[in-house]
Design an enzyme around this catalytic site. Structure first.
Site, PDB file in Angstrom:
ATOM      1  N   PRO A 101       0.824  -1.210   0.000  1.00  0.00           N
ATOM      2  CA  PRO A 101       0.000   0.000   0.000  1.00  0.00           C
ATOM      3  C   PRO A 101       0.857   1.258   0.000  1.00  0.00           C
ATOM      4  O   PRO A 101       1.974   1.254   0.503  1.00  0.00           O
ATOM      5  CB  PRO A 101      -0.805  -0.121   1.308  1.00  0.00           C
ATOM      6  N   ASP A 102       0.311   2.330  -0.590  1.00  0.00           N
ATOM      7  CA  ASP A 102       1.003   3.609  -0.488  1.00  0.00           C
ATOM      8  C   ASP A 102       0.587   4.284   0.809  1.00  0.00           C
ATOM      9  O   ASP A 102      -0.135   3.715   1.617  1.00  0.00           O
ATOM     10  CB  ASP A 102       0.727   4.486  -1.707  1.00  0.00           C
ATOM     11  N   PHE A 103       1.056   5.499   1.022  1.00  0.00           N
ATOM     12  CA  PHE A 103       0.759   6.174   2.280  1.00  0.00           C
ATOM     13  C   PHE A 103      -0.634   6.780   2.303  1.00  0.00           C
ATOM     14  O   PHE A 103      -1.348   6.666   3.279  1.00  0.00           O
ATOM     15  CB  PHE A 103       1.772   7.303   2.538  1.00  0.00           C
ATOM     16  N   ARG A 104      -1.045   7.457   1.228  1.00  0.00           N
ATOM     17  CA  ARG A 104      -2.171   8.378   1.361  1.00  0.00           C
ATOM     18  C   ARG A 104      -3.382   8.106   0.487  1.00  0.00           C
ATOM     19  O   ARG A 104      -4.292   8.931   0.461  1.00  0.00           O
ATOM     20  CB  ARG A 104      -1.669   9.812   1.105  1.00  0.00           C
ATOM     21  N   GLN A 174      12.087   6.827  -3.514  1.00  0.00           N
ATOM     22  CA  GLN A 174      11.622   7.057  -2.150  1.00  0.00           C
ATOM     23  C   GLN A 174      11.307   5.735  -1.454  1.00  0.00           C
ATOM     24  O   GLN A 174      11.115   5.707  -0.244  1.00  0.00           O
ATOM     25  CB  GLN A 174      10.358   7.915  -2.160  1.00  0.00           C
ATOM     26  N   ASN A 175      11.215   4.666  -2.217  1.00  0.00           N
ATOM     27  CA  ASN A 175      10.735   3.400  -1.684  1.00  0.00           C
ATOM     28  C   ASN A 175      11.807   2.667  -0.886  1.00  0.00           C
ATOM     29  O   ASN A 175      12.997   2.746  -1.190  1.00  0.00           O
ATOM     30  CB  ASN A 175      10.239   2.504  -2.819  1.00  0.00           C
ATOM     31  N   ASP A 177      11.235  -0.720  -0.246  1.00  0.00           N
ATOM     32  CA  ASP A 177      10.829  -2.122  -0.399  1.00  0.00           C
ATOM     33  C   ASP A 177      11.861  -2.986  -1.122  1.00  0.00           C
ATOM     34  O   ASP A 177      11.678  -4.183  -1.279  1.00  0.00           O
ATOM     35  CB  ASP A 177       9.482  -2.213  -1.123  1.00  0.00           C
ATOM     36  N   HIS A 194      15.231   7.388   0.768  1.00  0.00           N
ATOM     37  CA  HIS A 194      14.643   7.260   2.100  1.00  0.00           C
ATOM     38  C   HIS A 194      15.141   6.007   2.813  1.00  0.00           C
ATOM     39  O   HIS A 194      14.495   5.496   3.720  1.00  0.00           O
ATOM     40  CB  HIS A 194      13.117   7.273   2.003  1.00  0.00           C
ATOM     41  N   CYS A 227      20.371  -4.821  20.348  1.00  0.00           N
ATOM     42  CA  CYS A 227      21.787  -5.132  20.200  1.00  0.00           C
ATOM     43  C   CYS A 227      22.249  -6.020  21.358  1.00  0.00           C
ATOM     44  O   CYS A 227      22.011  -5.697  22.524  1.00  0.00           O
ATOM     45  CB  CYS A 227      22.588  -3.839  20.176  1.00  0.00           C
ATOM     46  N   GLU A 294      -2.412  11.303 -10.893  1.00  0.00           N
ATOM     47  CA  GLU A 294      -2.848  12.699 -10.952  1.00  0.00           C
ATOM     48  C   GLU A 294      -1.637  13.599 -11.112  1.00  0.00           C
ATOM     49  O   GLU A 294      -0.510  13.209 -10.811  1.00  0.00           O
ATOM     50  CB  GLU A 294      -3.627  13.076  -9.689  1.00  0.00           C
TER      51      GLU A 294
END
Length: 459
Positions: A101-104, A174-175, A177, A194, A227, A294
């Site tokens: 899933p994406d964030f928004r 940005q991913n 995964d 990220h 740790c 979009e």
């Protein structure tokens, strides 16, 4: 006095009143324009932008290198060999078809489905301050999204195809995964802006590095990775809000973007900084293609009026380089591949690699079955131990063999292999309202990590 003369004289006051009202409106409009210009100049002077703005107003529009500002024009530009240094910016939208899933996205995005973690706000699960005080919600979410059970999408393989054709300068993603790695994009060709799940570090005093397998074993045993030396929490090397960007991010930006001759942006709303501002780092003549559901990253007219530039101008009459393809990212890559004459090549790559990944999963299952003692198979199956990575529905897709192997390789990296991280600017990741972008990743090859280090040394 005739009736007509009387009517004419009677209308004179009305006409004068109308003229006065019109004059008042014009003066008001002029005053507003003067005030806007005053504030524009004030902001420009305050931020030392006045000279740049004046120069911008005097500079003619840069050269248009596209025959037409359309997707077809972009494809012809590539086919004609006019670009050899393509930079691809990617966000969560390229991984949603893989099941991540994406964030928004309303209803399906992560931020709409985090209520069960009792967060002060959805973004808190990715804020470093909150994580240090309460790491449990993040690791509970990580168990659902951990790399190892997702296959790369058409978008990932399109990027791989660009790399194979020696057209890809860099993929800034940005991913987290790691699906780019799984698709075969070399670590040297990527900047994981990220961060990534591929490695992890202790947040305590020792700052030791740990492997993805070591952290994953703890997470799937519902333990907080700690740790063994200093008892600090071990955090995957993904960039939380409030943390610095990876060390090679800014040097790569400075080295790569001046060379870029085509920018492709896919699956991101361009709301998280500093990643969002990368669209303005390319040369003024460089075409920019957005493949997204979009339009995003557009120039704010008010900010432009105040003297601030930046952003893409899809709908401007002065647009000479910005193209938007709106729809599903996979479909956008398929459409562009067809225009380039790469459709069959991309299809063959996707089907071959997906078949290879599925065959590997089946082989891992068989290997796991052979290694589990006969008397323990039922118990292992009941406990979900025969396969390692848990799906949201409780299914498992990785072998117990992987877990067994990881227990041997799980130890933290040796003192000799560790390197001190260079200092980089703090708090470079910021968020603006309505930002987009989710992410998670899979393991890559170790030699890819070495390639990455070699690649970054050339930047």
């Amino acid at each position: 006095m005739s009736e007509a003369e009387g009517d004419s004289k009677a209308s004179e006051p009305e006409s004068a009143a109308a003229t006065g009202e019109s004059s008042t409106q014009e003066k008001s409009a002029e005053k507003q324009a003067e005030q806007m210009e005053y504030f524009r100049r004030l902001f420009s002077r305050t931020l030392n932008l006045s000279q740049e703005r004046e120069a911008e107003e005097e500079t003619p529009r840069p050269q248009q290198v596209l025959d037409e500002v359309t997707v077809e024009g972009i494809a012809k530009y590539i086919r004609d060999g006019k670009c050899r240094n393509i930079i691809v910016l990617t966000g969560a939208g390229i991984s949603t078809s893989a099941g991540i899933p994406d964030f928004r996205s309303p209803g399906t995005g992560l931020y709409d489905n985090l209520q069960k973690y009792n967060l002060p706000n959805p973004q808190a699960i990715f804020e470093i301050g909150f994580f240090k005080d309460n790491p449990e919600p993040f690791f509970a979410l990580a168990k659902e999204l951990y790399p190892g059970k997702f296959k790369p999408t058409w978008c990932h393989y399109f990027i791989k195809l660009l790399s194979d054709k020696h057209l890809l300068l860099r993929n800034f993603t940005q991913n987290i995964d790691t699906l780019e790695r799984v698709a075969g994009v070399s670590a040297g060709a990527m900047i994981e802006a990220h961060g990534t799940f591929y490695t992890a570090h202790c947040l305590g005093e020792c700052r030791k590095e740990f492997t993805q397998e070591w952290v994953k074993e703890k997470v799937f045993n519902d333990e907080i990775p700690r740790c063994p030396d200093c008892d600090g929490v071990v955090k995957p090397d993904i960039v939380f809000f409030g943390e610095a960007m990876p060390a090679k991010f800014f040097p790569s930006v400075l080295a790569d973007f001046p060379r870029c001759d085509l920018l492709i942006v896919m699956g991101t709303s361009l709301q998280v900084q500093p990643f969002a501002s990368l669209v303005d780092r390319v040369p003024e003549t460089c075409p920019r293609l957005l493949i997204n559901r979009e339009k995003c990253g557009q120039v704010d007219p008010i900010m432009r009026m105040l003297g601030f530039g930046g952003g893409m101008e899809f709908d401007s009459e002065n647009n000479y380089r910005d193209v938007a393809w709106l729809g599903d990212c996979d479909d956008g890559c398929k459409a562009l591949a067809e225009l380039l004459g790469w459709k069959e090549e991309l299809e063959e790559l996707v089907h071959r690699e997906h078949a290879r990944i599925e065959a590997q999963i089946e082989e891992d299952k068989k290997t796991a079955a052979k290694r589990v003692p006969a008397g323990g198979q039922a118990a292992a199956a009941a406990e979900g131990c025969s396969e390692g990575a848990a799906s949201p529905d409780g299914s498992r897709q990785e072998s117990a063999a992987a877990t067994a192997d990881s227990s041997e390789k799980v130890a933290p990296t040796s003192e000799k292999s560790k390197e001190e991280k260079p200092d980089v600017p703090q708090a470079d990741v910021t968020q603006t309202p309505g930002s987009d972008g989710v992410e998670t990743k899979i393991s890559g090859e170790k030699d890819d990590q070495e390639t990455s280090e070699k690649g970054s040394s050339n930047l």
